[in-house]
Design a protein around this motif. Sequence first.
Motif: not given
Length: 136
Positions: A31-36, A38-44, A81-84
């Motif tokens: 579980t990730v803080a919602t504001k973080e 997108i960054d978590y998914l980029k890293d993953y 936008h982050a993962f087109p």
Amino acid sequence: MARILAIDFGKVRTGLAVTDELKIIASGLTTVATKEVIDYLKDYTAKHEVELFLVGEPKQMDYTPSESESLILPFIGRLKHAFPEMPIKRVDERFTSKMAAQTMIDSGLKKKQRKNKALLDEISATIILQSYLYNL
């Protein structure tokens, strides 16, 4: 082989679940803080191959969108936008929170442990993912 990643979006916290590489087993990821998130998914996704994002779709009993859908749609826009190139599918998430709470009870967690909202969100994401896999 690539995994499927499920997202149980929340205003404060977002639960994540992922399949194994063979897409047989759904497991809670975190579980990730919602504001973080997108960054978590980029890293993953930089470390693990993911072929699809599943995003929970909250609906009323009459199948109309619930009030929280207005928060989820902007998130999906940011996700696109982050993962087109990443496909995004929606999955009906009605009753997942109740099912997650019952899962916590059935697994023998004490009342204090069941108040852990982060765990509830992660289990909800796992249930969303399991329902998708079941209907493949």
